[in-house]
Scaffold this motif. Structure first.
Motif, PDB file in Angstrom:
ATOM      1  N   ALA A 142       9.262 -15.548   0.101  1.00 34.06           N
ATOM      2  CA  ALA A 142       7.804 -15.424   0.212  1.00 34.06           C
ATOM      3  C   ALA A 142       7.191 -16.765  -0.161  1.00 34.06           C
ATOM      4  N   VAL A 143       6.156 -17.146   0.566  1.00 37.18           N
ATOM      5  CA  VAL A 143       5.489 -18.427   0.321  1.00 37.18           C
ATOM      6  C   VAL A 143       4.026 -18.176   0.012  1.00 37.18           C
ATOM      7  N   ASP A 144       3.561 -18.744  -1.110  1.00 36.96           N
ATOM      8  CA  ASP A 144       2.150 -18.619  -1.482  1.00 36.96           C
ATOM      9  C   ASP A 144       1.377 -19.741  -0.791  1.00 36.96           C
ATOM     10  N   ILE A 145       0.501 -19.375   0.139  1.00 35.87           N
ATOM     11  CA  ILE A 145      -0.233 -20.390   0.896  1.00 35.87           C
ATOM     12  C   ILE A 145      -1.627 -20.642   0.342  1.00 35.87           C
ATOM     13  N   GLY A 146      -1.974 -19.955  -0.760  1.00 32.50           N
ATOM     14  CA  GLY A 146      -3.229 -20.240  -1.456  1.00 32.50           C
ATOM     15  C   GLY A 146      -4.472 -20.128  -0.581  1.00 32.50           C
ATOM     16  N   TRP A 147      -5.279 -21.173  -0.597  1.00 34.64           N
ATOM     17  CA  TRP A 147      -6.561 -21.157   0.118  1.00 34.64           C
ATOM     18  C   TRP A 147      -6.395 -21.021   1.630  1.00 34.64           C
ATOM     19  N   PHE A 148      -5.194 -21.384   2.151  1.00 37.15           N
ATOM     20  CA  PHE A 148      -4.989 -21.307   3.593  1.00 37.15           C
ATOM     21  C   PHE A 148      -4.934 -19.858   4.075  1.00 37.15           C
ATOM     22  N   TYR A 149      -4.911 -18.919   3.129  1.00 40.10           N
ATOM     23  CA  TYR A 149      -4.892 -17.513   3.526  1.00 40.10           C
ATOM     24  C   TYR A 149      -6.180 -17.122   4.242  1.00 40.10           C
ATOM     25  N   PHE A 150      -7.277 -17.815   3.922  1.00 34.18           N
ATOM     26  CA  PHE A 150      -8.548 -17.530   4.596  1.00 34.18           C
ATOM     27  C   PHE A 150      -8.480 -17.851   6.088  1.00 34.18           C
ATOM     28  N   PRO A 151      -8.111 -19.093   6.467  1.00 29.01           N
ATOM     29  CA  PRO A 151      -7.988 -19.341   7.913  1.00 29.01           C
ATOM     30  C   PRO A 151      -6.903 -18.491   8.572  1.00 29.01           C
ATOM     31  N   LEU A 152      -5.872 -18.104   7.800  1.00 31.91           N
ATOM     32  CA  LEU A 152      -4.836 -17.236   8.369  1.00 31.91           C
ATOM     33  C   LEU A 152      -5.428 -15.887   8.758  1.00 31.91           C
ATOM     34  N   ILE A 153      -6.291 -15.350   7.895  1.00 29.55           N
ATOM     35  CA  ILE A 153      -6.948 -14.081   8.201  1.00 29.55           C
ATOM     36  C   ILE A 153      -7.781 -14.198   9.470  1.00 29.55           C
ATOM     37  N   ILE A 154      -8.499 -15.297   9.596  1.00 29.20           N
ATOM     38  CA  ILE A 154      -9.302 -15.523  10.805  1.00 29.20           C
ATOM     39  C   ILE A 154      -8.408 -15.587  12.037  1.00 29.20           C
ATOM     40  N   THR A 167       2.817  -8.005   5.958  1.00 31.26           N
ATOM     41  CA  THR A 167       3.766  -8.287   7.037  1.00 31.26           C
ATOM     42  C   THR A 167       3.071  -9.169   8.077  1.00 31.26           C
ATOM     43  N   GLU A 168       2.381 -10.192   7.572  1.00 31.88           N
ATOM     44  CA  GLU A 168       1.574 -11.040   8.450  1.00 31.88           C
ATOM     45  C   GLU A 168       2.388 -11.652   9.593  1.00 31.88           C
ATOM     46  N   LEU A 169       3.572 -12.177   9.268  1.00 32.10           N
ATOM     47  CA  LEU A 169       4.392 -12.810  10.307  1.00 32.10           C
ATOM     48  C   LEU A 169       5.031 -11.775  11.226  1.00 32.10           C
ATOM     49  N   LEU A 170       5.266 -10.588  10.692  1.00 27.68           N
ATOM     50  CA  LEU A 170       5.891  -9.531  11.485  1.00 27.68           C
ATOM     51  C   LEU A 170       4.955  -9.036  12.581  1.00 27.68           C
ATOM     52  N   LEU A 171       3.669  -9.286  12.412  1.00 27.74           N
ATOM     53  CA  LEU A 171       2.693  -8.898  13.427  1.00 27.74           C
ATOM     54  C   LEU A 171       3.020  -9.537  14.774  1.00 27.74           C
ATOM     55  N   VAL A 172       3.536 -10.755  14.727  1.00 27.56           N
ATOM     56  CA  VAL A 172       3.882 -11.475  15.960  1.00 27.56           C
ATOM     57  C   VAL A 172       5.004 -10.748  16.710  1.00 27.56           C
ATOM     58  N   LEU A 173       5.934 -10.152  15.959  1.00 24.70           N
ATOM     59  CA  LEU A 173       7.053  -9.442  16.578  1.00 24.70           C
ATOM     60  C   LEU A 173       6.653  -8.044  17.024  1.00 24.70           C
ATOM     61  N   ILE A 174       6.061  -7.263  16.127  1.00 30.90           N
ATOM     62  CA  ILE A 174       5.685  -5.889  16.475  1.00 30.90           C
ATOM     63  C   ILE A 174       4.625  -5.877  17.575  1.00 30.90           C
ATOM     64  N   GLY A 175       3.755  -6.864  17.555  1.00 33.14           N
ATOM     65  CA  GLY A 175       2.764  -7.006  18.625  1.00 33.14           C
ATOM     66  C   GLY A 175       3.243  -7.957  19.704  1.00 33.14           C
ATOM     67  N   GLY A 176       4.549  -7.999  19.921  1.00 34.05           N
ATOM     68  CA  GLY A 176       5.152  -8.971  20.835  1.00 34.05           C
ATOM     69  C   GLY A 176       4.617  -8.924  22.257  1.00 34.05           C
ATOM     70  N   VAL A 177       4.342  -7.729  22.769  1.00 34.19           N
ATOM     71  CA  VAL A 177       3.808  -7.610  24.131  1.00 34.19           C
ATOM     72  C   VAL A 177       2.460  -8.314  24.232  1.00 34.19           C
TER      73      VAL A 177
END
Length: 324
Positions: A148-160, A250-260
């Protein structure tokens, strides 16, 4: 006990959608809320002109009512369900405005990209502010590992990126009868299972309520569709999917589960980039589902194939997460 809640959430949302659709669809027809088909789209789609749209309203209503009733019954109403509803209804409202402009104002492109993006960013900012108050971790896990990686303040743009990206990706995929309803049902089921196994019962209840609502909608949206979900439904579903991934970490897993949805979006990006750089198209038409249509596949064959691919991605995602 909670397992029963998941079943009831799915069943209630399904029944609500099935029972209100025969009333709501004629209402949309009476208001002349019919879909306009782009001239540059496949010729076979022109016969769909006038089919009622904004059916996503029924999905949002059924999922919201079901999740509130079942979560309240099991005393699990918390910040999660309210944020999920905020995102779902907020993005759905943006989609509704887009649909309304298209069908009533007769502007086929609806809201401008800037207007839509601004609305999505504002909702994302509110979500981040509330999550900050709840102390949600800014760590993101690497699927299939214990890292697991703590991305700190970058979590805000990640949410966007997640909320805007997922909502637009689902929106791009919504081009064939039943395509998004089926793939969304698979993806939300996967996240519902992950949430339940993580003890996030409110999130799981909401996920299964969405599944019930889209399956009920699919009864009337399967080919030949009697109603389309429109941007109202596709933007709402995409936003909800991203929000569930945030809650389940499971932020990164979204790319796989939402693969289509990801593949459909990449096909559009690749098509546009190729034409601008090489003046050549990679696909006969994008998004990708139109390429297969123009290659001679029937609409049902395309939809069933994409459902199957979505199921494969979902099962792989669950296996990666549960196998940790």
């Amino acid at each position: 006990m909670f397992e029963n809640g998941l079943f009831f959430a799915l069943l209630l949302a399904f029944l609500l959608t099935v029972f209100i659709s025969p009333v709501f669809i004629p209402f949309l027809q009476k208001l002349k809320f019919g879909q306009s088909i782009r001239n540059e789209g496949p010729e076979s789609h022109h016969k769909k002109t006038g089919t009622p749209t904004m059916g996503g309203t029924m999905i949002i209503f059924a999922a919201a009512v079901s999740s509130l009733i079942i979560a309240g019954q099991f005393h699990t109403l918390g910040v999660e369900v309210w944020l999920l509803l905020l995102v779902t209804i907020g993005f759905g409202t943006l989609g509704f405005l887009d649909d309304f402009i298209k069908v009533v104002k007769k502007r086929n492109l609806g809201l401008t990209s800037k207007q839509k993006f601004l609305g999505q960013v504002v909702i994302s900012a509110v979500v981040y502010f509330v999550l900050q108050q709840t102390g949600l971790s800014t760590e993101i896990g690497v699927p299939g590992t214990n890292l697991a990686v703590d991305i700190g303040w970058f979590y805000f743009p990640l949410i966007i990126i997640m909320l805007v990206g997922a909502s637009n990706a689902v929106n791009l995929t919504d081009g064939l009868d039943g395509l998004v309803a089926g793939t969304a049902a698979v993806a939300f089921t996967a996240f519902g299972i992950i949430a339940a196994l993580s003890g996030l019962w409110t999130v799981s209840i909401f996920s299964l309520a969405i599944v019930g609502a889209v399956l009920g909608f699919l009864v009337f949206n399967a080919h030949p569709a009697k109603v389309f979900m429109g941007d109202t439904g596709s933007l709402a579903l995409g936003g909800a999917l991203a929000m569930i991934a945030i809650f389940t970490k499971t932020e990164l897993l979204l790319v796989l589960i939402g693969g289509v949805f990801v593949i459909e979006t990449l096909s559009v990006i690749l098509q546009v980039a190729s034409y601008k750089i090489r003046k050549k198209r990679v696909f006969k038409m994008s998004p990708l589902h139109h390429h297969y249509e123009l290659s001679g596949w029937s609409e049902w064959r395309v939809v069933l194939t994409f459902w199957a691919v979505g199921l494969l991605f979902a099962v792989t995602g669950i296996w990666l997460e549960v196998g940790l």
